[in-house]
Design a protein around this motif. Structure first.
Motif, short mmCIF file in Angstrom:
data_model
loop_
_atom_site.label_atom_id
_atom_site.label_comp_id
_atom_site.label_asym_id
_atom_site.label_seq_id
_atom_site.Cartn_x
_atom_site.Cartn_y
_atom_site.Cartn_z
N GLU A 26 14.44 51.57 24.38
CA GLU A 26 14.69 53.01 24.29
C GLU A 26 13.52 53.79 23.68
N PRO A 27 12.94 53.34 22.56
CA PRO A 27 11.84 54.12 21.99
C PRO A 27 10.66 54.28 22.97
N ARG A 30 11.58 56.94 25.56
CA ARG A 30 11.54 58.29 24.96
C ARG A 30 10.08 58.73 24.75
N GLN A 31 9.25 57.83 24.28
CA GLN A 31 7.83 58.16 24.09
C GLN A 31 7.16 58.44 25.42
#
Length: 97
Positions: A26-27, A30-31
């Motif tokens: 997920e990170p 998102r990035q």
């Protein structure tokens, strides 16, 4: 522990993209969405009046270029590390003779 799936929604250029991804990733998603939106803002300003496809293509090219540069730098670092290791081994063997 097994990585569970996660449903998220990313907004890129005002368009929502529902995705089903691994929770651990997920990170990164998102990035990547933030980076894409930042590049789109830059290229919309540079190519005002151009169609959306051209702006997206330039943003994608910019991001891909950075990826290629980073991959090249990592490859160069790996090669230099191996060269240094071989050099130490040669020096060590020469010192023993």
């Amino acid at each position: 522990m097994e990585d569970r799936n996660l449903g998220i929604s990313l907004v890129i250029d005002g368009i929502s993209f529902p995705l089903n991804i691994k929770a651990s990733e997920e990170p990164y998603y998102r990035q990547a969405a933030r980076l894409t939106n930042e590049k789109l803002i830059i290229y919309k300003q540079l190519f005002s009046g151009e169609g959306g496809v051209r702006v997206f293509a330039m943003a994608a090219l910019d991001i891909a270029l950075e990826l290629v540069k980073q991959a090249d730098n990592v490859g160069s670092a790996d090669i230099m590390s191996k060269v240094n290791e071989l050099s130490r081994l040669i020096d060590s063997n020469l010192a023993q003779e």
